[in-house]
Design an enzyme around this catalytic site. Sequence first.
Site, PDB file in Angstrom:
ATOM      1  N   GLY A  13       0.776  -1.241   0.000  1.00  0.00           N
ATOM      2  CA  GLY A  13       0.000   0.000   0.000  1.00  0.00           C
ATOM      3  C   GLY A  13       0.803   1.284   0.000  1.00  0.00           C
ATOM      4  O   GLY A  13       0.334   2.294   0.533  1.00  0.00           O
ATOM      5  N   ASN A  15       1.497   3.193  -2.648  1.00  0.00           N
ATOM      6  CA  ASN A  15       0.778   4.176  -3.466  1.00  0.00           C
ATOM      7  C   ASN A  15      -0.468   4.674  -2.749  1.00  0.00           C
ATOM      8  O   ASN A  15      -0.796   5.863  -2.799  1.00  0.00           O
ATOM      9  CB  ASN A  15       0.406   3.572  -4.822  1.00  0.00           C
ATOM     10  N   ARG A  92      -6.073  -8.480  -8.398  1.00  0.00           N
ATOM     11  CA  ARG A  92      -7.139  -9.345  -8.923  1.00  0.00           C
ATOM     12  C   ARG A  92      -7.532  -8.841 -10.291  1.00  0.00           C
ATOM     13  O   ARG A  92      -7.713  -7.628 -10.468  1.00  0.00           O
ATOM     14  CB  ARG A  92      -8.411  -9.272  -8.055  1.00  0.00           C
ATOM     15  N   LEU A  94     -10.192  -8.010 -12.960  1.00  0.00           N
ATOM     16  CA  LEU A  94     -11.586  -7.599 -12.791  1.00  0.00           C
ATOM     17  C   LEU A  94     -12.389  -8.018 -14.011  1.00  0.00           C
ATOM     18  O   LEU A  94     -11.888  -7.967 -15.139  1.00  0.00           O
ATOM     19  CB  LEU A  94     -11.640  -6.083 -12.600  1.00  0.00           C
ATOM     20  N   ASN A 108      -6.089   3.129 -12.546  1.00  0.00           N
ATOM     21  CA  ASN A 108      -5.024   2.188 -12.147  1.00  0.00           C
ATOM     22  C   ASN A 108      -3.671   2.848 -12.346  1.00  0.00           C
ATOM     23  O   ASN A 108      -3.517   3.733 -13.187  1.00  0.00           O
ATOM     24  CB  ASN A 108      -5.108   0.922 -13.023  1.00  0.00           C
ATOM     25  N   HIS A 110       0.300   1.718 -13.233  1.00  0.00           N
ATOM     26  CA  HIS A 110       1.087   0.596 -13.764  1.00  0.00           C
ATOM     27  C   HIS A 110       2.544   1.045 -13.879  1.00  0.00           C
ATOM     28  O   HIS A 110       2.805   2.148 -14.385  1.00  0.00           O
ATOM     29  CB  HIS A 110       0.539   0.180 -15.136  1.00  0.00           C
ATOM     30  N   SER A 137       2.555   4.876 -15.388  1.00  0.00           N
ATOM     31  CA  SER A 137       1.381   5.453 -16.051  1.00  0.00           C
ATOM     32  C   SER A 137       0.173   5.312 -15.135  1.00  0.00           C
ATOM     33  O   SER A 137      -0.003   4.275 -14.493  1.00  0.00           O
ATOM     34  CB  SER A 137       1.064   4.690 -17.345  1.00  0.00           C
ATOM     35  N   ASP A 146      -4.279  -3.603 -18.326  1.00  0.00           N
ATOM     36  CA  ASP A 146      -3.293  -2.528 -18.487  1.00  0.00           C
ATOM     37  C   ASP A 146      -3.514  -1.697 -19.753  1.00  0.00           C
ATOM     38  O   ASP A 146      -2.558  -1.218 -20.375  1.00  0.00           O
ATOM     39  CB  ASP A 146      -1.853  -3.088 -18.440  1.00  0.00           C
TER      40      ASP A 146
HETATM   41  C1  GRF Z   1       3.142  -0.622  -7.762  1.00  0.00           C
HETATM   42  O1  GRF Z   1       4.376  -0.744  -8.405  1.00  0.00           O
HETATM   43  C2  GRF Z   1       2.029  -0.422  -8.757  1.00  0.00           C
HETATM   44  O2  GRF Z   1       2.430   0.306  -9.873  1.00  0.00           O
HETATM   45  C3  GRF Z   1       1.713  -1.824  -9.162  1.00  0.00           C
HETATM   46  O3  GRF Z   1       1.818  -2.582  -7.985  1.00  0.00           O
HETATM   47  C4  GRF Z   1       2.726  -1.940  -7.088  1.00  0.00           C
HETATM   48  C5  GRF Z   1       2.000  -1.718  -5.809  1.00  0.00           C
HETATM   49  O4  GRF Z   1       2.829  -1.229  -4.782  1.00  0.00           O
HETATM   50  N1  GRF Z   1       0.421  -1.887  -9.800  1.00  0.00           N
HETATM   51  P1  GRF Z   1       2.187  -0.576  -3.473  1.00  0.00           P
HETATM   52  O5  GRF Z   1       1.279  -1.647  -2.859  1.00  0.00           O
HETATM   53  O6  GRF Z   1       1.435   0.627  -3.883  1.00  0.00           O
HETATM   54  O7  GRF Z   1       3.352  -0.281  -2.584  1.00  0.00           O
END
Ligand code: GRF
Length: 218
Positions: A13, A15, A92, A94, A108, A110, A137, A146
Amino acid sequence: MARKTAILISGRGSNMAALLDAAKAPGYPAEIVLVASNRPGAAGLGIAAGHGISTRAIDHTAYETREDFETALTAELEKAGAELVCLAGFMRLLTDGFVKHWRDKLINIHPSLLPAFKGMDTHARALAAGVKITGCSVHFVREEMDSGPIIAQAAVPVLAGDDEAALAARVLDAEHALYPMALALVASGRARVVGEKVMVEENSPPDYRPLISPPSAG
Ligand code: GRF
């Protein structure tokens, strides 16, 4: 009025934490109303609770079908009043039905410059390909994995001697800067989907940018 936003996670978590921190700033156009995880043990749930945010664990293994799981998930999102949903390390796939239900409201992040390196192991593949610039992105989610209209991107240099961990860490720093800006662009109504591309209003405040570009790596 700040747009009510939920965040879906599966793991650490980081992000999500960047979004929670950003949303505390006065005038930020999104309010985080819920953090939900499909994995009850996700470390991010504890971090969110520590920020005083409502959390839910909706264990996908407790549901017979993907659709049943997503019905439960949508019920929680709607109960929380979510208008926007941010995927932040949500692991997951979707269904088309869920993606359609949340069309242009589901976002999202990525860790590549889409449409390059969709899917997993993006940094290993970027290193193997020898690209000099990679990045991350933020995009609206469409049925194909994606893919979807790109809201914002950050470019990150690949440096000589990088291994996967070093590159992942540099990209992750950029993710933490980019995701809050992208959410702000969407929540404020300044980024809109027009003809399957995202148009960003030109008078966006300079701190909400759709592009982060690094200086030359030399
Ligand atoms: C990030 O690199 C995000 O881009 C990808 O999964 C990772 C998640 O990391 N989709 P966090 O759980 O946000 O630390």
